[in-house]
Design a protein around this motif. Structure first.
Motif, PDB file in Angstrom:
ATOM      1  N   PHE A 367      10.626  18.015  -4.246  1.00 51.64           N
ATOM      2  CA  PHE A 367      11.128  16.739  -3.728  1.00 51.64           C
ATOM      3  C   PHE A 367      10.391  15.626  -4.461  1.00 51.64           C
ATOM      4  CE2 PHE A 367      11.099  13.193  -0.640  1.00 51.64           C
ATOM      5  CZ  PHE A 367      12.467  13.074  -0.406  1.00 51.64           C
ATOM      6  N   PHE A 368      11.111  14.907  -5.342  1.00 51.52           N
ATOM      7  CA  PHE A 368      10.497  13.917  -6.217  1.00 51.52           C
ATOM      8  C   PHE A 368      10.968  12.512  -5.843  1.00 51.52           C
ATOM      9  CE2 PHE A 368       9.820  16.749 -10.274  1.00 51.52           C
ATOM     10  CZ  PHE A 368       8.888  17.505  -9.572  1.00 51.52           C
ATOM     11  N   THR A 369      10.041  11.669  -5.378  1.00 52.26           N
ATOM     12  CA  THR A 369      10.377  10.255  -5.240  1.00 52.26           C
ATOM     13  C   THR A 369      10.335   9.622  -6.630  1.00 52.26           C
ATOM     14  OG1 THR A 369       8.054   9.753  -4.769  1.00 52.26           O
ATOM     15  CG2 THR A 369       9.535  10.022  -2.881  1.00 52.26           C
ATOM     16  N   VAL A 370      11.330   8.805  -6.925  1.00 51.39           N
ATOM     17  CA  VAL A 370      11.411   8.128  -8.225  1.00 51.39           C
ATOM     18  C   VAL A 370      11.584   6.637  -7.970  1.00 51.39           C
ATOM     19  CG1 VAL A 370      12.314  10.104  -9.498  1.00 51.39           C
ATOM     20  CG2 VAL A 370      13.910   8.577  -8.370  1.00 51.39           C
ATOM     21  N   GLY A 371      10.793   5.843  -8.658  1.00 51.61           N
ATOM     22  CA  GLY A 371      10.931   4.414  -8.435  1.00 51.61           C
ATOM     23  C   GLY A 371       9.853   3.617  -9.126  1.00 51.61           C
ATOM     24  N   LEU A 372       9.878   2.324  -8.860  1.00 56.78           N
ATOM     25  CA  LEU A 372       8.950   1.397  -9.485  1.00 56.78           C
ATOM     26  C   LEU A 372       7.694   1.252  -8.635  1.00 56.78           C
ATOM     27  CD1 LEU A 372      11.396  -1.387 -10.718  1.00 56.78           C
ATOM     28  CD2 LEU A 372      10.759   0.770 -11.803  1.00 56.78           C
ATOM     29  N   GLY A 373       6.731   0.534  -9.172  1.00 57.33           N
ATOM     30  CA  GLY A 373       5.498   0.233  -8.473  1.00 57.33           C
ATOM     31  C   GLY A 373       4.843  -0.964  -9.125  1.00 57.33           C
ATOM     32  N   LEU A 374       3.721  -1.385  -8.580  1.00 51.84           N
ATOM     33  CA  LEU A 374       2.973  -2.512  -9.124  1.00 51.84           C
ATOM     34  C   LEU A 374       1.498  -2.154  -9.157  1.00 51.84           C
ATOM     35  CD1 LEU A 374       4.670  -5.464  -7.177  1.00 51.84           C
ATOM     36  CD2 LEU A 374       5.143  -4.755  -9.526  1.00 51.84           C
ATOM     37  N   ILE A 375       0.861  -2.477 -10.273  1.00 49.64           N
ATOM     38  CA  ILE A 375      -0.578  -2.275 -10.427  1.00 49.64           C
ATOM     39  C   ILE A 375      -1.282  -3.599 -10.112  1.00 49.64           C
ATOM     40  CG2 ILE A 375      -2.443  -1.667 -12.010  1.00 49.64           C
ATOM     41  CD1 ILE A 375      -0.640   0.677 -11.404  1.00 49.64           C
ATOM     42  N   ASN A 376      -2.165  -3.585  -9.138  1.00 51.19           N
ATOM     43  CA  ASN A 376      -2.904  -4.792  -8.782  1.00 51.19           C
ATOM     44  C   ASN A 376      -3.918  -5.141  -9.857  1.00 51.19           C
ATOM     45  OD1 ASN A 376      -1.578  -5.036  -6.255  1.00 51.19           O
ATOM     46  ND2 ASN A 376      -2.968  -3.517  -5.372  1.00 51.19           N
ATOM     47  N   CYS A 377      -4.122  -6.412 -10.051  1.00 49.22           N
ATOM     48  CA  CYS A 377      -5.062  -6.899 -11.061  1.00 49.22           C
ATOM     49  C   CYS A 377      -6.276  -7.525 -10.381  1.00 49.22           C
ATOM     50  CB  CYS A 377      -4.399  -7.944 -11.957  1.00 49.22           C
ATOM     51  SG  CYS A 377      -3.068  -7.302 -12.995  1.00 49.22           S
ATOM     52  N   THR A 378      -7.457  -7.321 -10.965  1.00 47.35           N
ATOM     53  CA  THR A 378      -8.651  -7.972 -10.433  1.00 47.35           C
ATOM     54  C   THR A 378      -8.575  -9.483 -10.643  1.00 47.35           C
ATOM     55  OG1 THR A 378      -9.769  -7.527 -12.540  1.00 47.35           O
ATOM     56  CG2 THR A 378     -10.104  -5.944 -10.742  1.00 47.35           C
ATOM     57  N   ASN A 379      -7.871  -9.906 -11.698  1.00 41.23           N
ATOM     58  CA  ASN A 379      -7.648 -11.331 -11.947  1.00 41.23           C
ATOM     59  C   ASN A 379      -6.147 -11.578 -12.028  1.00 41.23           C
ATOM     60  OD1 ASN A 379      -7.582 -14.010 -12.719  1.00 41.23           O
ATOM     61  ND2 ASN A 379      -8.425 -13.657 -14.776  1.00 41.23           N
ATOM     62  N   PRO A 380      -5.504 -11.911 -10.896  1.00 41.97           N
ATOM     63  CA  PRO A 380      -4.039 -12.089 -10.895  1.00 41.97           C
ATOM     64  C   PRO A 380      -3.561 -13.210 -11.806  1.00 41.97           C
ATOM     65  CG  PRO A 380      -4.915 -11.905  -8.662  1.00 41.97           C
ATOM     66  CD  PRO A 380      -6.084 -12.072  -9.569  1.00 41.97           C
ATOM     67  N   ASN A 381      -4.437 -14.110 -12.207  1.00 38.46           N
ATOM     68  CA  ASN A 381      -4.041 -15.215 -13.089  1.00 38.46           C
ATOM     69  C   ASN A 381      -4.154 -14.867 -14.567  1.00 38.46           C
ATOM     70  OD1 ASN A 381      -3.557 -17.021 -10.891  1.00 38.46           O
ATOM     71  ND2 ASN A 381      -5.782 -17.322 -10.704  1.00 38.46           N
ATOM     72  N   SER A 382      -4.514 -13.627 -14.854  1.00 37.93           N
ATOM     73  CA  SER A 382      -4.675 -13.207 -16.238  1.00 37.93           C
ATOM     74  C   SER A 382      -3.328 -13.212 -16.966  1.00 37.93           C
ATOM     75  CB  SER A 382      -5.275 -11.799 -16.275  1.00 37.93           C
ATOM     76  OG  SER A 382      -5.154 -11.221 -17.561  1.00 37.93           O
TER      77      SER A 382
END
Length: 576
Positions: A367-382
């Protein structure tokens, strides 16, 4: 009729209605042939949309050369890399039995062919016939490095066919008004989505509706009454497409080089990586009729909303008496950009023409979930975090975002017994069960980056349910499995229910494919036998998603004896 040569194209694999005449060739079987080709990967000036750009091509052609062979033939293709990028070539849909070394995905079954180097792909077609294609499988080179691969049946094989006098490969593509590798490089730096394409193309040309393109619009002359086989290939990078021909019905007879029960439609929906064979009869008033394709956009995301065209031109079409030119072509009715109902209605109509062998006793239930995601950044303004809310885009299967190795290819590391390149602990189910298509907690949006494989015993009977998620957006993800083809046994919207949904599976005559998408916000189930030893990539064929990590690989172990084991690698296999 000229039925013994390749100039008259046959529909040879499908059990078609009574209008089709079954012909059994009396000619003796000819020996299989070996076809030698040289593919020079090189930059050549290509002019589109008013601008000339150095474009990566094969042999200076865009699209690249069409390969035509018969089942049982062997292809020997020397790829010479005269471009400035690393390159590999993939023969999409070819089983490559016991021969992963010829499959082509960069860092999976081979190290790349470096600039100035070469590698010879050698493989035999075994029990396959129909429409496939080839393309680069390294970064975004396949935006312009691709072509058709047509497999005719063995001479002497009995087959059924209507009376198509000709066949036409139709390669649908995407064009960027800049270097596609620069588009990818910018997206890699910023973490944002790559810029969408500037045009779609039919056989490399955008068509009448784009600037500086009208003179080069592709035209297909036809005689009134003749039946033509269109071999439609979506060689685009990131977009499912609707395709139609004005005022003409299309009879679907095959997908991904496997036959279907014929059905008539006014349009097709085709995802990147897929092929669809249709019959078209020139039964309309002589004139000009547009072939056209535009996006099916299943995601809440920007997309290229332009339309590519070619012209079906009746040879007896009247000319305008005033200027000697033909009248304006008639335009087809295409479904709307977000018409999921039409897309699902089309794919749900696909069936094999008769009962097929579908695995019934399952050894591996995945059973494979497939989809997007987001990687959090230590500096979001980078400047490197320009995804939503100061993040970087990612994608995953079962929360694992696939990372290609750098020291060696997966297959070479496995064959050589090199440790530390990958692990074999890819999860068979998501690490956390949640409401996949509902309101997903933000704590589940960030995947883990890793190089994980899933091990299968030779001959294992496998079921995979691909479950879309609503993380970032729901979307149709066309999943392509290398080295195998599979039965598409079921699909639906919402979350898959393992207690009730399997009762609705088609285990009699499901279509066989090598690339299948899930309904957006839904699931699709496939079954196959792991009868091909080696390491085989499974990935979304939207290349932006592949680049973000929407992939994994199966390690199919050797079976018993030589015929169930990976053959030794060729001597010129590139090294990393």
């Amino acid at each position: 009729m000229g039925t013994h040569n390749l100039t008259v194209k046959q529909l040879y694999c499908c059990l078609l209605p009574s209008i089709f005449v079954i012909i059994s060739f009396q000619a003796s079987f000819s020996e299989a042939e070996t076809h030698y080709h040289e593919f020079v990967i090189q930059a050549k000036p290509v002019r589109r949309l008013c601008r000339t750009r150095n474009t990566i091509t094969v042999n200076g052609l865009f699209p690249g050369p069409t390969l035509e062979v018969r089942d049982g033939d062997t292809l020997v293709i020397k790829a010479i890399n005269n471009a400035r990028y690393n390159a590999t070539l993939h023969w999409h849909g070819i089983r490559q039995l016991r021969n992963p070394w010829a499959d082509g995905p960069d860092r999976v079954t081979q190290c790349p062919i470096q600039p100035g180097r070469s590698y010879t792909y050698q493989f035999t077609i075994e029990n396959q016939e129909g429409t496939l294609w080839w393309h680069a499988h390294s970064r975004w080179l396949r935006a312009t490095v691709y072509g058709a691969l047509i497999i005719h049946p063995k001479l002497g094989s009995p087959f059924s066919f209507p009376v198509p006098m000709r066949e036409i490969p139709i390669l649908l593509g995407e064009w960027w008004d800049r270097n596609p590798m620069d588009v990818l490089r910018l997206a890699d730096f910023t973490g944002a989505a790559p810029n969408v394409s500037d045009a779609y193309t039919i056989n490399g040309q955008p068509g009448d509706l784009y600037r500086c393109s009208k003179q080069e619009t592709v035209r297909f002359p036809v005689d009134p009454g003749e039946t033509i086989r269109l071999r439609v290939i979506n060689s685009g990078m990131n977009q499912e497409l609707f395709f139609a021909v004005a005022n003409h019905r299309l009879t679907v007879v095959a997908v991904d080089a496997d036959c279907t029960m014929p059905f008539v439609t006014s349009f097709i929906m085709i995802a990147p990586g897929q092929t669809t064979d249709v019959l078209l009869t020139a039964d309309q008033t002589p004139g000009l009729y547009y072939m056209a394709a535009h996006a099916y956009n299943s995601a809440n995301a920007p997309f290229d909303n332009t339309t590519t065209t070619a012209i079906l031109e009746y040879k007896s079409a009247p000319c305008n008496a005033n200027n000697g030119k033909s009248s304006t072509p008639i335009f087809p009715q295409l479904p709307g950009f977000n018409d999921t109902n039409s897309a699902i209605a089309f794919t749900s109509s696909l069936r094999s023409p008769s009962k097929v062998n579908v695995p019934l006793q399952i050894d591996e239930n995945l059973f494979f979930t497939v989809g997007l995601g987001l990687i959090n950044c230590t500096n979001p303004n980078s400047p490197r975090c320009q995804g939503p809310n100061g993040t970087r885009f990612a994608a995953s299967i079962n929360n694992v975002s696939f990372v290609l190795p750098t020291r060696n290819s997966l297959m070479q590391a496995y064959y050589q017994g090199q440790p530390g390149v990958f692990t074999t602990d890819f999860p068979p189910v998501p690490p956390v069960k949640f409401d996949y298509t509902g309101n997903v907690s933000r704590g589940l949006w960030q995947p883990v980056k890793a190089t994980k494989l899933y091990k299968l015993k030779f001959g294992a009977k496998v079921q995979i349910v691909f479950q879309d998620t609503s993380i970032v957006t729901v979307e149709d993800h066309p999943m392509h499995l290398h080295g195998h083809h599979f039965a598409v046994v079921g699909s639906g919207f919402g979350n898959f229910n393992p207690q009730t949904d399997p009762a609705k599976f088609n285990l009699i005559n499901p279509p066989y494919r090598n690339t299948i998408g899930n309904p957006p916000g839904g699931w699709v189930a496939i079954r196959f036998v792991a009868d091909n030893p080696g390491i085989w990539l499974l990935h979304c064929h939207l290349d932006s998603h592949l680049n973000w990590g929407l992939a994994m690989a199966f390690l199919v172990e050797n079976g018993v004896g030589k015929l169930q084991s990976v053959q030794p690698p060729p001597l010129d296999l590139p090294q990393c």
